[in-house]
Scaffold this motif. Structure first.
Motif, PDB file in Angstrom:
ATOM      1  N   GLY A 179       0.778  -1.231   0.000  1.00 40.59           N
ATOM      2  CA  GLY A 179       0.000   0.000   0.000  1.00 40.59           C
ATOM      3  C   GLY A 179       0.803   1.272   0.000  1.00 40.59           C
ATOM      4  O   GLY A 179       0.233   2.365   0.121  1.00 40.59           O
ATOM      5  N   GLN A 180       2.136   1.179  -0.171  1.00 41.09           N
ATOM      6  CA  GLN A 180       2.985   2.366  -0.117  1.00 41.09           C
ATOM      7  C   GLN A 180       3.281   2.969  -1.485  1.00 41.09           C
ATOM      8  O   GLN A 180       3.834   4.058  -1.570  1.00 41.09           O
ATOM      9  CB  GLN A 180       4.310   2.027   0.578  1.00 41.09           C
ATOM     10  N   THR A 181       2.938   2.263  -2.556  1.00 41.89           N
ATOM     11  CA  THR A 181       3.234   2.739  -3.914  1.00 41.89           C
ATOM     12  C   THR A 181       2.009   2.573  -4.796  1.00 41.89           C
ATOM     13  O   THR A 181       1.350   1.529  -4.768  1.00 41.89           O
ATOM     14  CB  THR A 181       4.411   1.963  -4.522  1.00 41.89           C
ATOM     15  N   LEU A 182       1.722   3.600  -5.569  1.00 40.79           N
ATOM     16  CA  LEU A 182       0.611   3.562  -6.523  1.00 40.79           C
ATOM     17  C   LEU A 182       1.185   3.657  -7.935  1.00 40.79           C
ATOM     18  O   LEU A 182       1.969   4.573  -8.238  1.00 40.79           O
ATOM     19  CB  LEU A 182      -0.347   4.723  -6.274  1.00 40.79           C
ATOM     20  N   LYS A 183       0.796   2.707  -8.796  1.00 39.73           N
ATOM     21  CA  LYS A 183       1.293   2.701 -10.172  1.00 39.73           C
ATOM     22  C   LYS A 183       0.134   2.711 -11.151  1.00 39.73           C
ATOM     23  O   LYS A 183      -0.801   1.916 -11.024  1.00 39.73           O
ATOM     24  CB  LYS A 183       2.180   1.486 -10.434  1.00 39.73           C
ATOM     25  N   ALA A 184       0.208   3.591 -12.129  1.00 36.05           N
ATOM     26  CA  ALA A 184      -0.791   3.665 -13.189  1.00 36.05           C
ATOM     27  C   ALA A 184      -0.088   3.449 -14.521  1.00 36.05           C
ATOM     28  O   ALA A 184       0.974   4.028 -14.769  1.00 36.05           O
ATOM     29  CB  ALA A 184      -1.495   5.018 -13.173  1.00 36.05           C
ATOM     30  N   SER A 185      -0.645   2.613 -15.365  1.00 32.37           N
ATOM     31  CA  SER A 185      -0.049   2.353 -16.680  1.00 32.37           C
ATOM     32  C   SER A 185      -1.122   2.408 -17.751  1.00 32.37           C
ATOM     33  O   SER A 185      -2.310   2.178 -17.480  1.00 32.37           O
ATOM     34  CB  SER A 185       0.642   0.983 -16.706  1.00 32.37           C
ATOM     35  N   TYR A 186      -0.678   2.707 -18.969  1.00 34.86           N
ATOM     36  CA  TYR A 186      -1.613   2.950 -20.067  1.00 34.86           C
ATOM     37  C   TYR A 186      -0.927   2.610 -21.373  1.00 34.86           C
ATOM     38  O   TYR A 186       0.253   2.916 -21.567  1.00 34.86           O
ATOM     39  CB  TYR A 186      -2.038   4.424 -20.024  1.00 34.86           C
ATOM     40  N   VAL A 187      -1.629   1.952 -22.279  1.00 32.76           N
ATOM     41  CA  VAL A 187      -1.108   1.681 -23.615  1.00 32.76           C
ATOM     42  C   VAL A 187      -2.241   1.850 -24.605  1.00 32.76           C
ATOM     43  O   VAL A 187      -3.377   1.453 -24.349  1.00 32.76           O
ATOM     44  CB  VAL A 187      -0.482   0.270 -23.708  1.00 32.76           C
ATOM     45  N   GLN A 188      -1.938   2.494 -25.730  1.00 36.03           N
ATOM     46  CA  GLN A 188      -2.951   2.803 -26.740  1.00 36.03           C
ATOM     47  C   GLN A 188      -2.407   2.493 -28.131  1.00 36.03           C
ATOM     48  O   GLN A 188      -1.285   2.871 -28.473  1.00 36.03           O
ATOM     49  CB  GLN A 188      -3.325   4.290 -26.665  1.00 36.03           C
ATOM     50  N   HIS A 204       3.847   6.647  -8.018  1.00 34.91           N
ATOM     51  CA  HIS A 204       3.877   7.612  -6.901  1.00 34.91           C
ATOM     52  C   HIS A 204       4.158   6.872  -5.605  1.00 34.91           C
ATOM     53  O   HIS A 204       3.515   5.858  -5.295  1.00 34.91           O
ATOM     54  CB  HIS A 204       2.538   8.347  -6.795  1.00 34.91           C
ATOM     55  N   SER A 205       5.134   7.353  -4.843  1.00 32.08           N
ATOM     56  CA  SER A 205       5.479   6.763  -3.550  1.00 32.08           C
ATOM     57  C   SER A 205       4.846   7.594  -2.439  1.00 32.08           C
ATOM     58  O   SER A 205       5.085   8.809  -2.347  1.00 32.08           O
ATOM     59  CB  SER A 205       7.003   6.720  -3.365  1.00 32.08           C
ATOM     60  N   PHE A 206       4.032   6.948  -1.593  1.00 30.06           N
ATOM     61  CA  PHE A 206       3.400   7.657  -0.487  1.00 30.06           C
ATOM     62  C   PHE A 206       4.393   7.933   0.636  1.00 30.06           C
ATOM     63  O   PHE A 206       4.154   8.805   1.471  1.00 30.06           O
ATOM     64  CB  PHE A 206       2.219   6.839   0.048  1.00 30.06           C
ATOM     65  N   ASN A 207       5.502   7.208   0.676  1.00 31.73           N
ATOM     66  CA  ASN A 207       6.515   7.426   1.714  1.00 31.73           C
ATOM     67  C   ASN A 207       7.372   8.645   1.421  1.00 31.73           C
ATOM     68  O   ASN A 207       7.555   9.523   2.270  1.00 31.73           O
ATOM     69  CB  ASN A 207       7.410   6.194   1.863  1.00 31.73           C
ATOM     70  N   SER A 208       7.928   8.697   0.209  1.00 35.16           N
ATOM     71  CA  SER A 208       8.851   9.781  -0.153  1.00 35.16           C
ATOM     72  C   SER A 208       8.180  10.899  -0.933  1.00 35.16           C
ATOM     73  O   SER A 208       8.804  11.919  -1.202  1.00 35.16           O
ATOM     74  CB  SER A 208      10.005   9.213  -0.980  1.00 35.16           C
ATOM     75  N   TYR A 209       6.924  10.679  -1.338  1.00 32.16           N
ATOM     76  CA  TYR A 209       6.175  11.637  -2.153  1.00 32.16           C
ATOM     77  C   TYR A 209       6.855  11.904  -3.493  1.00 32.16           C
ATOM     78  O   TYR A 209       6.695  12.966  -4.094  1.00 32.16           O
ATOM     79  CB  TYR A 209       5.974  12.964  -1.405  1.00 32.16           C
TER      80      TYR A 209
END
Length: 276
Positions: A179-188, A204-209
């Protein structure tokens, strides 16, 4: 997998493959020798700096069973036995390494048209347990994974993700690192006729911002040639050219340059894959 959801490890895989697959900055050689009798042979060698590493693997298929045996230059032997359709929609995989007597592992995969469940258990007195589950269909899938170390009674991981996929578009959102890292990916797919695709991945890292991103694209020049490029916010630019110079035989040239390192030498790599 048919029309059902793919296993959890496939969430975001389409973008990851475009951005990272086949990039290689060493010297690599792969020779595949298939056989009509069910026995196949694959030899792989890589020169990393001044060191050479390689392995030879064989694959034997009979009925619903596939046996893979791999021997590397460190004299380690890896064996994997896959049995398909143990029960309806269920496959089982048993793997172990020699001489590591604690490496035994049993994986069970259940792939249904509305769910994909994968479990793994180590074959030792204090096993590592892993379980992942995905519900949905081929287009929309929601899932998660969890890992438990029975020796310390602690969770090694717990992640979750969601993906939406069509024929020319795929997007995924995953929560990683407990739960400390959020990753979004996209391909078109920009143009199916020209074989051009664009991809992006943001972390995005919630620990280090801190935020990290990488953009990339691939383009099919002709039926035998494909080129790719990518750029990341740390200043690294990479390019790749892959040519099928004979049926199922590929030569791949890769290069990467760190624009923020003034005196850095660009990385160059070549990979040759032969399949008679």
């Amino acid at each position: 997998m048919g029309n059902g959801p793919a296993p959890y490890s496939y969430i975001g895989k389409r973008a990851k493959d475009l951005l990272t697959k086949d990039y290689n900055y060493d010297h690599k050689f792969v020779l595949s020798l298939p056989s009509s009798t069910g026995m196949g042979l694959v030899a792989t060698g890589s020169k990393i700096n001044e060191f050479f590493v390689g392995d030879i693997s064989t694959e034997y298929k009979t009925g619903n069973t596939t046996v893979n045996v791999k021997v590397n230059t460190s004299s380690n032997i890896s064996t994997k036995v896959t049995i398909n359709d143990v029960l309806p929609c269920m496959n089982a995989v048993c793997s172990f390494d020699i001489p590591d007597h604690k490496s035994g592992k049993l994986d069970v995969h259940y792939l249904h048209h509305r769910a994909a469940i994968c479990s793994s258990i180590g074959l030792n007195p204090s096993p590592l347990l892993e379980l992942s589950a995905v519900i949905g269909d081929k287009g929309l899938a929601l899932g998660g994974e969890v890992g438990l170390d029975t020796a310390s009674s602690s969770f090694t991981k717990y992640n979750a993700g969601i993906s939406f996929t069509t024929q020319d578009f795929s997007a995924a959102l995953t929560l990683l690192d407990k739960g400390q890292t959020l990753k979004a990916s996209y391909v078109q797919s920009v143009s199916s006729s020209s074989g051009t695709e664009l991809a992006a991945e943001m972390i995005h890292s919630f620990n280090s911002y801190e935020n990290k991103f990488i953009f990339g694209s691939s383009h099919t020049v002709d039926p035998l040639t494909m080129v790719k490029a990518r750029f990341s916010n740390d200043g690294k630019v990479a390019m790749l050219c892959q040519r099928e110079w004979r049926p199922k035989s590929l030569i791949t040239l890769s290069a990467e340059h760190d624009t923020k390192a003034v005196n850095a030498t660009p990385k160059m790599g070549i990979a040759l894959a032969l399949k008679p």
